[in-house]
Design a protein around this motif. Structure first.
Motif, PDB file in Angstrom:
ATOM      1  N   TYR A  16       0.833  -1.207   0.000  1.00  0.00           N
ATOM      2  CA  TYR A  16       0.000   0.000   0.000  1.00  0.00           C
ATOM      3  C   TYR A  16       0.864   1.253   0.000  1.00  0.00           C
ATOM      4  O   TYR A  16       0.618   2.193  -0.772  1.00  0.00           O
ATOM      5  CB  TYR A  16      -0.914  -0.007   1.223  1.00  0.00           C
ATOM      6  N   ARG A  17       1.893   1.268   0.837  1.00  0.00           N
ATOM      7  CA  ARG A  17       2.765   2.447   0.904  1.00  0.00           C
ATOM      8  C   ARG A  17       3.458   2.685  -0.435  1.00  0.00           C
ATOM      9  O   ARG A  17       3.573   3.830  -0.889  1.00  0.00           O
ATOM     10  CB  ARG A  17       3.809   2.258   2.010  1.00  0.00           C
ATOM     11  N   GLY A  54     -17.134   7.288   3.748  1.00  0.00           N
ATOM     12  CA  GLY A  54     -16.520   8.450   4.372  1.00  0.00           C
ATOM     13  C   GLY A  54     -15.006   8.346   4.400  1.00  0.00           C
ATOM     14  O   GLY A  54     -14.300   9.341   4.196  1.00  0.00           O
ATOM     15  N   GLU A  55     -14.490   7.150   4.657  1.00  0.00           N
ATOM     16  CA  GLU A  55     -13.043   6.952   4.666  1.00  0.00           C
ATOM     17  C   GLU A  55     -12.451   7.191   3.277  1.00  0.00           C
ATOM     18  O   GLU A  55     -11.371   7.790   3.145  1.00  0.00           O
ATOM     19  CB  GLU A  55     -12.727   5.534   5.149  1.00  0.00           C
ATOM     20  N   VAL A  56     -13.148   6.727   2.257  1.00  0.00           N
ATOM     21  CA  VAL A  56     -12.678   6.943   0.883  1.00  0.00           C
ATOM     22  C   VAL A  56     -12.647   8.432   0.566  1.00  0.00           C
ATOM     23  O   VAL A  56     -11.695   8.936  -0.049  1.00  0.00           O
ATOM     24  CB  VAL A  56     -13.580   6.192  -0.118  1.00  0.00           C
ATOM     25  N   ARG A 215      -9.611  -2.206   3.640  1.00  0.00           N
ATOM     26  CA  ARG A 215      -9.586  -0.764   3.401  1.00  0.00           C
ATOM     27  C   ARG A 215      -8.482  -0.349   2.431  1.00  0.00           C
ATOM     28  O   ARG A 215      -8.665   0.546   1.610  1.00  0.00           O
ATOM     29  CB  ARG A 215      -9.422  -0.027   4.736  1.00  0.00           C
ATOM     30  N   ARG A 216      -7.311  -0.975   2.564  1.00  0.00           N
ATOM     31  CA  ARG A 216      -6.203  -0.584   1.687  1.00  0.00           C
ATOM     32  C   ARG A 216      -6.506  -0.959   0.235  1.00  0.00           C
ATOM     33  O   ARG A 216      -6.241  -0.166  -0.681  1.00  0.00           O
ATOM     34  CB  ARG A 216      -4.899  -1.236   2.163  1.00  0.00           C
ATOM     35  N   TYR A 217      -7.045  -2.140   0.032  1.00  0.00           N
ATOM     36  CA  TYR A 217      -7.431  -2.527  -1.332  1.00  0.00           C
ATOM     37  C   TYR A 217      -8.492  -1.579  -1.875  1.00  0.00           C
ATOM     38  O   TYR A 217      -8.410  -1.128  -3.022  1.00  0.00           O
ATOM     39  CB  TYR A 217      -7.972  -3.968  -1.339  1.00  0.00           C
ATOM     40  N   ARG A 218      -9.490  -1.288  -1.057  1.00  0.00           N
ATOM     41  CA  ARG A 218     -10.588  -0.406  -1.482  1.00  0.00           C
ATOM     42  C   ARG A 218     -10.075   0.959  -1.910  1.00  0.00           C
ATOM     43  O   ARG A 218     -10.412   1.459  -2.996  1.00  0.00           O
ATOM     44  CB  ARG A 218     -11.570  -0.258  -0.316  1.00  0.00           C
TER      45      ARG A 218
END
Length: 529
Positions: A16-17, A54-56, A215-218
């Protein structure tokens, strides 16, 4: 349809990073190109509850230049929004060219929730989805990019996510009293979601289904998809969708075969001064009373005045405004669009002026400029733009009528000889000189081009919910009295009949003709109603 969103995809922290660094740089680059190319972008976030919309949104605001990104949620409807047609709230937030907007649920939220709560049927939902397709096509054909994300996850994953959110003090879920219903009726929500996607997944505005468990994939999937969508749009120079072929009839080159509706008007009609004065007093008194009745019933009125230069639009408007309490109306003179208005779809500036319940807006010229002056004058609108405007205008006016707005349209017509006499009088009389300019004389020379445009405009936009009133205006007294009489008749008819039942759709609101209260079109009548 949603099986591909329950596979269990994930991305490790290290991956992800690494991916995020390059993605952020590339998104900022294409965002600058969007501004340079003046392309508006709308990012729609929808899908199953608890999926992290909301996170997105927070992630996208971190990755993008937030000075040019606006976020809009449509959780609660304000009194101001309830007093106007449903799409008014969406037109207000359409981004200017080169800007971006993130929309929570957008125009999909109300139809989905109403169907989920059983307030409308599948058929009514489908009708609203057809309207949404028309709306999105209108925006895309005007140059916008619409990127729609639907977030999904397995039922067990949603239950776990909602349970965790309910214990988080920072989450809005802790404040929702009915949050349990989303996990209890997972299958029904999924069925409705599939129906929505099937009906609105179009090449011009496709849906992207995103698995939201990890979440990281999304977040990476959303960012990369958005990046690719923007790059594709930047590579396109033509309209997003081929325009419909022309619908102008190829008429024989014979005078009798080219007669138009306005040719059939009797321009000799006139009214004696004595009769004019008595009728004016009576009709203005009637109009004053009707305006207050409409105000009490919370029924808005929209008046549209179009016509040839020097046809008497201003004089007719003054006889109307002179009869109505000044607190009830606004007159909107339409001239060349400002820079802000040019940065939006041409209907944007007219949607902004729609009156709230009970009030009156008078448009001195209107959205019909798209199919008149912009059609005739070179460089103002492309062939594709003015040809598709007939459908766009009819859809716009249909929504006004469906909401309960009384829409009255006037075309004032004068003969070429009478127009010439008035032009010369304006140049001769000092206090009338401001009314005449070089453009008026130039428009007069282009009459052969305006004549078929007027005929096609009236023919294609005179509908059961928004018909045209053609006014023989060679005699100003006759024209003003006819305008007042027709206006009183149509307001009275509108108040007696109630809102026009155009079509029942999920999300639509109509005005109760008895109480004047706005409510969902499909909401069941209260007990005892």
């Amino acid at each position: 349809m949603f099986e591909g969103s329950k596979i269990g995809r994930f991305v490790s922290k290290e991956d992800y990073r690494r991916e995020q660094s390059d993605l952020r740089t590339e998104l900022l680059v294409v965002q600058r190109e969007l501004r340079q190319n003046k392309i508006p972008v709308m990012i729609l976030l929808a899908g199953i509850e608890g999926a992290g919309k909301g996170e997105v949104t927070n992630r996208l605001n971190l990755w993008l230049d937030t000075r040019h990104v606006q976020t809009h949620a449509f959780w609660d409807e304000t009194d101001e929004e309830r007093a106007r047609p449903r799409y008014w709230r969406f037109w207000r937030v359409v981004p200017a060219r080169g800007e971006m907007a993130i929309l929570f649920g957008a125009w999909y939220q109300d139809p989905i929730e109403q169907r989920f709560r059983g307030l409308c049927t599948d058929a009514e939902l489908d009708m609203e989805l057809a309207r949404i397709v028309d709306f999105e096509r209108m925006l895309v054909q005007d140059g916008a990019l619409i990127v729609k994300f639907w977030f999904h996850m397995a039922e067990a994953d949603q239950k776990a996510r909602l349970k965790a959110l309910s214990r988080d003090d920072r989450s809005r879920w802790k404040m929702l009293p009915d949050k349990a219903k989303f996990s209890q009726h997972y299958q029904e929500f999924e069925r409705i979601g599939e129906r929505v996607i099937l009906h609105t997944d179009r090449g011009i505005s496709p849906w992207f289904l995103v698995e939201a468990t990890d979440r990281r994939y999304r977040d990476l999937t959303v960012g990369k998809t958005l990046l690719e969508a923007i790059r594709t749009r930047l590579d396109q120079t033509d309209a997003m969708e081929p325009s419909a072929s022309g619908r102008v009839l190829g008429l024989p080159d014979v005078a009798t075969a080219q007669v138009t509706l306005i040719d059939q008007l009797d321009m000799t009609l006139a009214l004696p001064q004595a009769e004019y004065r008595s009728e004016l007093k009576r009709l203005q008194a009637d109009l004053n009373e009707l305006a207050w009745q409409a105000y009490k019933a919370k029924r808005s009125t929209v008046l549209v005045f179009e016509g040839l230069d020097a046809a008497g639009k201003g004089g007719a408007i003054r006889r109307i405004t002179g009869a109505i309490d000044a607190r009830l109306f606004r007159t909107i003179p339409i001239a060349a669009p400002t820079d802000e208005e040019t940065a939006h779809h041409y209907l944007w500036r007219f949607w902004r002026q729609i009156p709230r319940a009970g009030y009156i807006t008078i448009y001195d010229r209107s959205w019909y400029g798209r199919v008149l002056v912009e059609r005739v004058e070179d460089g103002l609108a492309s062939d594709a733009e003015w040809r598709r405007a007939y459908t766009e205008i009819n859809l716009f006016e249909e929504q006004l009528a469906e909401h309960g707005i009384i829409l009255v349209k006037f075309w004032l017509q004068v003969s070429q000889d009478e127009q010439l006499r008035r032009f010369e009088e304006r140049e001769r009389v000092p206090y009338k000189r401001y009314k005449i300019n070089a453009e008026d004389w130039r428009n007069r020379e282009r009459w052969p081009l305006y004549k078929p445009a007027i005929n096609e405009m009236v023919t294609r936009t005179s509908t059961e919910f928004a018909s045209w009133n053609l006014i023989e205006a060679n005699d100003k007294c006759y024209a003003r009295i006819k305008v007042l009489r027709l206006l009183c008749e149509q307001i009275k008819k509108g108040l007696e009949q109630g809102p026009v039942s155009v079509r029942a759709t999920c999300g639509a609101r109509r005005i109760d003709s008895k109480s004047g209260n706005g409510r969902a079109a499909t909401e069941p009548e209260p007990p005892g109603a």
